[in-house]
Design a protein around this motif. Sequence first.
Motif, PDB file in Angstrom:
ATOM      1  N   ALA A  85       0.848  -1.193   0.000  1.00 13.22           N
ATOM      2  CA  ALA A  85       0.000   0.000   0.000  1.00 13.22           C
ATOM      3  C   ALA A  85       0.884   1.243   0.000  1.00 13.22           C
ATOM      4  CB  ALA A  85      -0.920  -0.015   1.213  1.00 13.22           C
ATOM      5  N   GLY A  86       0.444   2.289  -0.684  1.00 15.76           N
ATOM      6  CA  GLY A  86       1.212   3.535  -0.722  1.00 15.76           C
ATOM      7  C   GLY A  86       1.807   3.805  -2.091  1.00 15.76           C
ATOM      8  N   GLU A  87       2.456   4.930  -2.193  1.00 14.49           N
ATOM      9  CA  GLU A  87       2.960   5.384  -3.484  1.00 14.49           C
ATOM     10  C   GLU A  87       4.233   4.678  -3.933  1.00 14.49           C
ATOM     11  OE1 GLU A  87       3.400   9.554  -3.150  1.00 14.49           O
ATOM     12  OE2 GLU A  87       1.249   9.964  -2.948  1.00 14.49           O
ATOM     13  N   ASP A  88       5.045   4.208  -2.989  1.00 14.55           N
ATOM     14  CA  ASP A  88       6.341   3.623  -3.360  1.00 14.55           C
ATOM     15  C   ASP A  88       6.297   2.103  -3.469  1.00 14.55           C
ATOM     16  OD1 ASP A  88       5.886   3.265  -0.701  1.00 14.55           O
ATOM     17  OD2 ASP A  88       7.977   3.466  -0.103  1.00 14.55           O
ATOM     18  N   LYS A  89       5.136   1.535  -3.798  1.00 17.59           N
ATOM     19  CA  LYS A  89       4.982   0.077  -3.818  1.00 17.59           C
ATOM     20  C   LYS A  89       5.861  -0.596  -4.868  1.00 17.59           C
ATOM     21  CE  LYS A  89       0.755   0.403  -6.623  1.00 17.59           C
ATOM     22  NZ  LYS A  89      -0.688   0.059  -6.649  1.00 17.59           N
TER      23      LYS A  89
END
Length: 250
Positions: free
Chosen positions: A156-160
Amino acid sequence: PVDAERLSLKPQKGNRAYIRIFGQELPAYEMALRAPKVCPQCLAEHGHCEAFWDLSQARACPIHRTQLMSRCPDCSSPLRWSRSKLKRCPCGSDITTWHAQSASAALCDLMGVMRCQVYRGYVDLQCPTALTVLKNLDLRQLCKLTWVMSSTLHFAGEDKKHKPKSRLRYEVEAERVAMALASWPTGFQSLLQEMYGQTLSTAESQPPFHRCFSWVFDRLIKNDPDGGEASRFVANEVLKFGANYWTQRA
């Protein structure tokens, strides 16, 4: 012969991708046989290692409410099976005297359900009342549910795209998974709100519902042998959550 067959962990069909534990076949990655874990208190009281400890997702002892240990506190070396004495590390440290850190109630309850399912049909164990919603899942289905939830949280999140894909990295999410399952369904709804609430409430247009929750409908349910019936209770809660943001048609 029966005990020897059980201890061998050999699957019934001889498929090396699977392993058999107490009559239940699991993907081989579900067992962490190269990195043994122990509960020092259990070892002191019973004098043998539990099969439950060898599960890759086994993190805590539900009996003593402590974390399982895999590293010697005296020599800092990982615990190995190739030790001359069951209760001693190769450095001479007495494993039964090791002090294990306490584990959260939610994690211990989740581990308690897993332990019940490992010995299902062999030992009559009581499923923790906080997680009775999981009692109808067999061991393989329960492990799959926790892996899928853990990996979803991990990525989860932008840097996956830059996060490691090793399953060992998912284990840090076990606490959050346990908390979400412990107070069902409110804990699970809270987790969904934490993961998706802010994004969905501020989005100009809602993303496709199925794409957001492919981890439920594709990974968890679609390829399940029973058609996903055992995991339908998870999908139902996801649909209830989605009703707050999507129309019925969407």
